[in-house]
Scaffold this active site. Structure first.
Site, PDB file in Angstrom:
ATOM      1  N   HIS A  37      17.406  -5.825  -7.237  1.00  0.00           N
ATOM      2  CA  HIS A  37      18.055  -4.986  -8.546  1.00  0.00           C
ATOM      3  C   HIS A  37      18.751  -6.045  -9.413  1.00  0.00           C
ATOM      4  O   HIS A  37      18.541  -5.829 -10.632  1.00  0.00           O
ATOM      5  CB  HIS A  37      18.892  -3.970  -8.115  1.00  0.00           C
ATOM      6  CG  HIS A  37      18.239  -3.007  -6.913  1.00  0.00           C
ATOM      7  ND1 HIS A  37      18.406  -3.137  -5.550  1.00  0.00           N
ATOM      8  CD2 HIS A  37      17.466  -1.802  -7.270  1.00  0.00           C
ATOM      9  CE1 HIS A  37      17.987  -1.941  -5.193  1.00  0.00           C
ATOM     10  NE2 HIS A  37      17.089  -1.340  -6.094  1.00  0.00           N
ATOM     11  N   LYS A 149       7.701  -5.118  -6.532  1.00  0.00           N
ATOM     12  CA  LYS A 149       7.528  -4.613  -5.433  1.00  0.00           C
ATOM     13  C   LYS A 149       6.760  -3.156  -5.204  1.00  0.00           C
ATOM     14  O   LYS A 149       5.931  -3.101  -4.401  1.00  0.00           O
ATOM     15  CB  LYS A 149       8.640  -4.735  -4.554  1.00  0.00           C
ATOM     16  CG  LYS A 149       8.558  -4.410  -2.874  1.00  0.00           C
ATOM     17  CD  LYS A 149       9.633  -4.687  -1.901  1.00  0.00           C
ATOM     18  CE  LYS A 149      10.744  -3.621  -2.316  1.00  0.00           C
ATOM     19  NZ  LYS A 149      10.361  -2.094  -2.068  1.00  0.00           N
TER      20      LYS A 149
END
Ligand code: PAF
Length: 283
Positions: A37, A149
């Protein structure tokens, strides 16, 4: 960095920033932040004048209630990571703020939302589209950053943005991995120490499969991946599909696609892990 939990106040601040000609970038998250993140936040900070991050564990995208209950929540830690990463605004609404009434919208994105995760997590992408479309209307970012992802999620969000004519550029960002190859995920903390040792097998087998694929058919490559992972105790492949990166149409022969990507979901014990690999690009 300002932490704001209501829509009106956030919109007010952002409209002032926009009035001062500031470019607004946005990273939507469900918290439990990790370096993956934070790499999106760094990119957002570098490419925009203002970086907004949202933290909201969106109930409408969880088809498994147990997954929602056990989803890690680490707000204090998240806020300190965001502060150090240079984020300007963190939006931390609660469920009432985001869904004062139940969101009854049903989206039809066709194939991109129906295959793979769409098939195994019915309703998941509808929930993702509900929350991301709301967040985009609140933040009105020029660019929004998503990790690769969740490869299929990016395809779905790009389709949503086109369908709703939302003016935001979707920026895909590369997967970050642990040293042993395991893709970073908020769910990794739920792995037991033994499972954590086994989980890098997923990335290892995917990488090996790119060499294997040089000499073998698509189906043989799929079988190689599934068999190599299923051999390991506690690991179970839910699906492994090789699809075209744009259309998500299945690739039957390597020549069917310029960019075949293998998307995998594996249960490691109770923990559902996802990963993917491009066959024509370096790992
Ligand atoms: O990828 C996620 O963390 C979530 O699906 C998102 C995009 C923040 C929507 O809740």
């Amino acid at each position: 960095m300002k932490t704001i939990d209501n829509i009106k106040e956030l919109k007010q601040h952002l409209s002032e920033e926009r009035g001062a000609n500031k470019r607004i970038g946005f990273v939507p998250t469900m918290g439990a932040l990790h370096d993956g993140h934070i790499s999106l936040v760094h990119k957002c900070v570098n490419e925009n004048d203002i970086c907004v991050v949202s933290i909201f564990v969106n109930p409408t995208q969880f088809n498994d209630k147990n997954d929602l209950i056990t989803y890690p929540r680490t707000l204090e830690h998240d806020l300190s990571l965001l502060e150090s990463a240079g984020c300007d605004y963190v939006f931390t609404p609660d469920e009432k703020e985001m869904y004062p009434e139940p969101d009854k919208r049903f989206f039809d994105f066709g194939r991109v939302a129906e295959v793979m995760e769409g098939k195994y997590r019915p309703g998941h992408f509808n929930g993702v589209a509900q929350i991301v479309s709301k967040l985009f209307s609140i933040v009105e970012p020029g660019k929004a950053y998503f990790g690769e992802k969740d490869f299929q999620q990016i395809a779905v969000i790009k389709t949503m943005v086109k369908q709703l004519d939302q003016k935001v550029e979707i920026v895909p960002c590369p997967i970050l991995r642990e040293k042993d190859g395991l893709a970073l995920s908020s769910r990794n903390v739920r792995l037991s120490p033994e499972q954590r040792q086994k989980a890098p097998l997923i990335a290892r087998v995917l990488e090996e499969s790119t060499n294997f694929a040089n000499e073998r058919s698509v189906q043989e490559t799929i079988d190689f991946v599934c068999n190599s992972i299923n051999k390991e105790d506690e690991m179970r492949v839910e699906y492994y599909e090789i699809v075209d990166s744009e259309t998500l149409e299945p690739v039957n022969k390597w020549s069917d696609s310029n960019d075949p990507v293998g998307c995998i979901t594996v249960y490691c014990g109770e923990v559902r892990l996802i990963d993917n690999i491009h066959y024509n690009k370096a790992f």
